[in-house]
Design an enzyme around this catalytic site. Structure first.
Site, short mmCIF file in Angstrom:
data_model
loop_
_atom_site.label_atom_id
_atom_site.label_comp_id
_atom_site.label_asym_id
_atom_site.label_seq_id
_atom_site.Cartn_x
_atom_site.Cartn_y
_atom_site.Cartn_z
N GLU A 245 0.87 -1.27 0.27
CA GLU A 245 0.03 0.00 0.06
C GLU A 245 0.85 1.18 0.05
OE1 GLU A 245 -3.10 0.01 -0.63
OE2 GLU A 245 -3.97 -1.94 0.10
N ARG A 249 0.59 3.82 -3.18
CA ARG A 249 -0.10 5.20 -2.98
C ARG A 249 0.91 6.26 -2.79
NH1 ARG A 249 -5.82 3.77 -0.23
NH2 ARG A 249 -5.80 1.40 -0.46
N ASP A 378 -4.23 -10.19 -8.41
CA ASP A 378 -4.38 -9.20 -9.56
C ASP A 378 -3.33 -8.48 -10.20
OD1 ASP A 378 -4.32 -7.91 -6.97
OD2 ASP A 378 -6.23 -7.00 -7.16
N GLU A 510 -12.04 -0.27 -10.55
CA GLU A 510 -11.56 -1.52 -11.63
C GLU A 510 -12.78 -1.45 -12.75
OE1 GLU A 510 -11.85 -2.02 -8.08
OE2 GLU A 510 -9.53 -2.36 -8.07
N THR A 596 -0.79 0.72 -10.28
CA THR A 596 -2.03 -0.11 -9.98
C THR A 596 -2.91 0.89 -9.23
OG1 THR A 596 -3.02 -1.80 -9.24
CG2 THR A 596 -1.31 -1.17 -7.75
C1 DMJ Z 1 -6.51 0.01 -5.18
O1 DMJ Z 1 -5.66 0.49 -3.91
C2 DMJ Z 1 -5.40 -0.61 -6.43
O2 DMJ Z 1 -6.17 -0.46 -7.54
C3 DMJ Z 1 -4.96 -2.01 -5.82
O3 DMJ Z 1 -4.31 -2.56 -6.73
C4 DMJ Z 1 -6.58 -2.77 -5.42
N1 DMJ Z 1 -7.40 -2.17 -4.72
C5 DMJ Z 1 -7.55 -0.66 -4.78
C6 DMJ Z 1 -8.97 -0.21 -5.51
O4 DMJ Z 1 -9.98 -1.24 -5.43
#
Ligand code: DMJ
Length: 621
Positions: A245, A249, A378, A510, A596
């Site tokens: 995370e 982020r 994912d 998503e 992501t």
């Molecule tokens: C986000 O923090 C990112 O996209 C992560 O890869 C998966 N989950 C959340 C959003 O749903």
């Protein structure tokens, strides 16, 4: 002109000297002009030239790169395919030539790089700050913000885009008013949420919003965010953080803020933070553990992860950011760490070619055979194809591993429901669970962006598959037009959450992310319509008096709110919507990959960086 008489000098004598001086000055200025003009004819590497002529102002935008050639080849292929019947009915789709059109050759003046004339409207002139990240700007094929900040010419689309911008401002203003400096806003109780994912770091919503505010031209808000980073982002925290995370982020957010704005502040912060993450890799295999104490550097695995294992989607989602950390610091250590993960995954035996979600950082073996394209797996797959694209298509291992994994996924997980919906099931030691998570819906976009580089005979198939998955995810968005956390295809259900505990929606991006990519790739108007449906639904069910909130049940028209405005709503959901209603030249895919968390990172064009390194060397000599 009046000359004052100098003592002891006759008027005529003074006139003669002055005219001599005038001729001399004229000669001198001619000489200076000639010398300066000659600079233009010197080779690029000559030091004087670099001192006097800034690279950003004069360097033509690179053309004729791999991606341009690929685009041409692709267009040729599409032409040759003219009249071909789409393989699969309704959801079958074709790449729109516009999506990868060859870049136009023009001089990249600083004004253009800053997004053209629209920047005049902004509080902070973007061109001023942008020159600092000129190094990467010189490597881009197109201006990051497009010719007019991506403003669409169609008034209806522009109105929709403005609506999304208003939503961002609303979400931001409320965060600022009630939760400033905390990680996320609790919009019902009007206070801040800190949580335990960021190890004592604060301001997740600020870091996640920097690039969204910037690309939307919300410059007053962007400046507030930047000031906070300058005065209050304290990286000397001592708590337990999720490596994943913090990376997606904070590291991702600071990197993209740096690349977009050129503000050195972001670069120094991200370097400092990057170093703090390194101890997580001190394991027998070099596979990092999931949790790290940012102060002491001690790391451990999540209590819930079986047998002290590390999670595929966590240690497999570091590559893009870490490669950029190495690029910026010129320290290979970050790239070495993620390459080591890559090598181990490449070498290890995979059941049916699939990558299970749990791996031991001690033995380097799989711990359980659970495979999923949704949660826990994912973004590992996402980072394989994006690593390949971000490397300017030079990272051959990433490419081979991505298409290999996709083949295994197709052979083992991709299913067709009785009602004709394509979905990705989960796999538990060979047994299929006919369930797809909201998280797995990013895969429509992922398969779409990878379609063009697959085997020639597979490309149209991949694009069709991407469209089918996106279609299925859209089907799950009903009746509120928002989708559940997970939906199933058993017990007579078709893309429906059968368990109460799966019915919530937490402002996740998503499905909209896939609409955005599919729009860019095909220009099929349905993706914009679906995006607009989501905007209306967010307004109707998630907007509350003081922000946006997730909801507990997407099947109930009277919403029960969860009191959380997730930071990824500002970073991803609203950014993807804004891009969906913008022209393709806002953060063009030829130049940028999104991490992501939707933070854009520039494609690393080796040839361009090598030029730069040579120049740096010459300067220091
Ligand atoms: C986000 O923090 C990112 O996209 C992560 O890869 C998966 N989950 C959340 C959003 O749903």
């Amino acid at each position: 002109m009046v000359f004052r008489k100098l003592p002891g000098v006759s008027a005529s004598g003074m006139g003669l000297r002055l005219s001599q001086k005038f001729v001399f000055l004229l000669f001198l200025s001619g000489l200076v002009t000639l010398c300066f003009g000659a600079l233009f004819f010197l080779p690029d590497s000559v030091r004087l030239k670099r001192i006097f002529l800034s690279k950003t102002e004069t360097q033509p935008v690179t053309v004729g790169s791999g991606s341009e050639n690929d685009a041409r080849e692709h267009l040729k292929r599409l032409k040759n395919q003219g009249g071909m019947t789409p393989a699969k009915g309704e959801t079958s789709t074709k790449l729109k030539s516009l999506s990868r059109k060859p870049p136009v050759s023009y001089e990249a003046t600083e004004e253009r790089l800053a997004g053209g004339k629209a920047q005049e409207d902004l509080t902070l002139p973007r061109s001023k700050t942008e020159s600092a990240s000129a190094k990467f700007k010189g490597c881009l094929l197109k201006p990051p913000l497009g010719r007019d900040n991506g403003k669409p010419s169609d008034p209806k689309t522009n109105e929709r885009r403005e609506k999304v911008k208003e939503m961002m401002k609303f979400a931001w203003d409320n965060y600022k008013r009630y939760a400033w400096g905390k990680n996320e806003l609790r919009p019902l109780t009007r206070n801040g949420h800190i949580g335990n994912m960021f190890g004592g770091l604060r301001g997740a919503s600020i870091i996640d919003s920097l690039d969204t505010l910037y690309i939307m031209g919300l410059m007053e808000e962007y400046n507030d965010a930047k000031d906070w980073v300058q005065t209050s982002l304290d990286l000397n925290s001592n708590g337990e953080a999720s490596l994943f995370e913090v990376n997606i982020r904070y590291v991702g957010g600071l990197l993209s803020a740096y690349y977009l704005t050129g503000e050195e502040l972001y670069k120094s912060k991200v370097m400092e933070l990057g170093e703090k993450l390194l101890p997580a890799f001190n394991t027998p295999t070099g596979i990092p553990r999931g949790v790290i104490n940012l102060g002491s550097g001690t790391s451990w695995s999540w209590g819930w992860a079986s047998a002290g294992s590390s999670i595929l989607a966590e240690f497999g989602t570091l590559h893009l950011e870490f490669v950029h950390l190495s690029e910026l610091s010129r320290n290979p250590i970050y790239t070495e760490k993620v390459m080591n993960i890559r090598k181990l995954l490449n070498k290890i035996e995979k059941p049916h070619g699939l990558y299970p979600n749990f791996l031991s950082p001690v033995s380097g073996n799989w711990v359980q055979h659970h495979v999923s394209i949704g949660g826990l797996g994912d973004s590992f797959y996402e980072y394989l194809i994006k690593s390949y694209l971000m490397s300017d298509k030079t990272d051959g291992d990433a490419k081979t591993m991505y298409y290999g994994a996709l083949e295994a996924i197709e052979a083992n997980l991709v299913q067709k429901s009785p009602g004709g919906l394509t979905y990705m099931a989960e796999w538990r030691g060979g047994i299929l669970d006919h369930k797809m998570g909201h998280l797995a819906c990013f895969s429509g976009g992922m398969i779409g962006i990878g379609a063009d580089d697959g085997a020639p005979e597979k490309r149209q198939h991949y694009l069709d598959l991407a469209a089918e998955i996106t279609h299925t995810c859209h089907e799950s968005y009903t009746p509120t037009k928002l989708g559940p956390e997970a939906f199933r295809f058993d017990g007579g259900g078709e893309a429906t959450a059968t368990r109460l505990s799966d019915r919530y929606y937490i402002l996740r991006p998503e499905v909209i992310e896939s609409y955005m990519y599919m729009w860019r790739l095909t220009h099929d108007p349905k993706y914009r319509e679906w995006g607009w449906e989501a905007v209306e639904a967010l307004e109707q069910h998630c907007r509350v008096e003081s922000g946006f909130s997730g909801i507990r049940d997407v099947y109930t028209m009277t919403a029960s709110h969860d009191n959380m405005q997730q930071s990824f709503f500002l970073s991803e959901t609203l950014k993807y919507l804004y891009l969906l209603f913008s022209d393709d030249d806002l953060l063009p895919l030829e130049d940028w990959v999104f991490n992501t968390e939707a933070h854009p990172l520039p494609i690393i064009r080796k040839s361009c960086l090598q030029d730069d390194a040579t120049q740096d060397k010459t300067v220091s000599e």
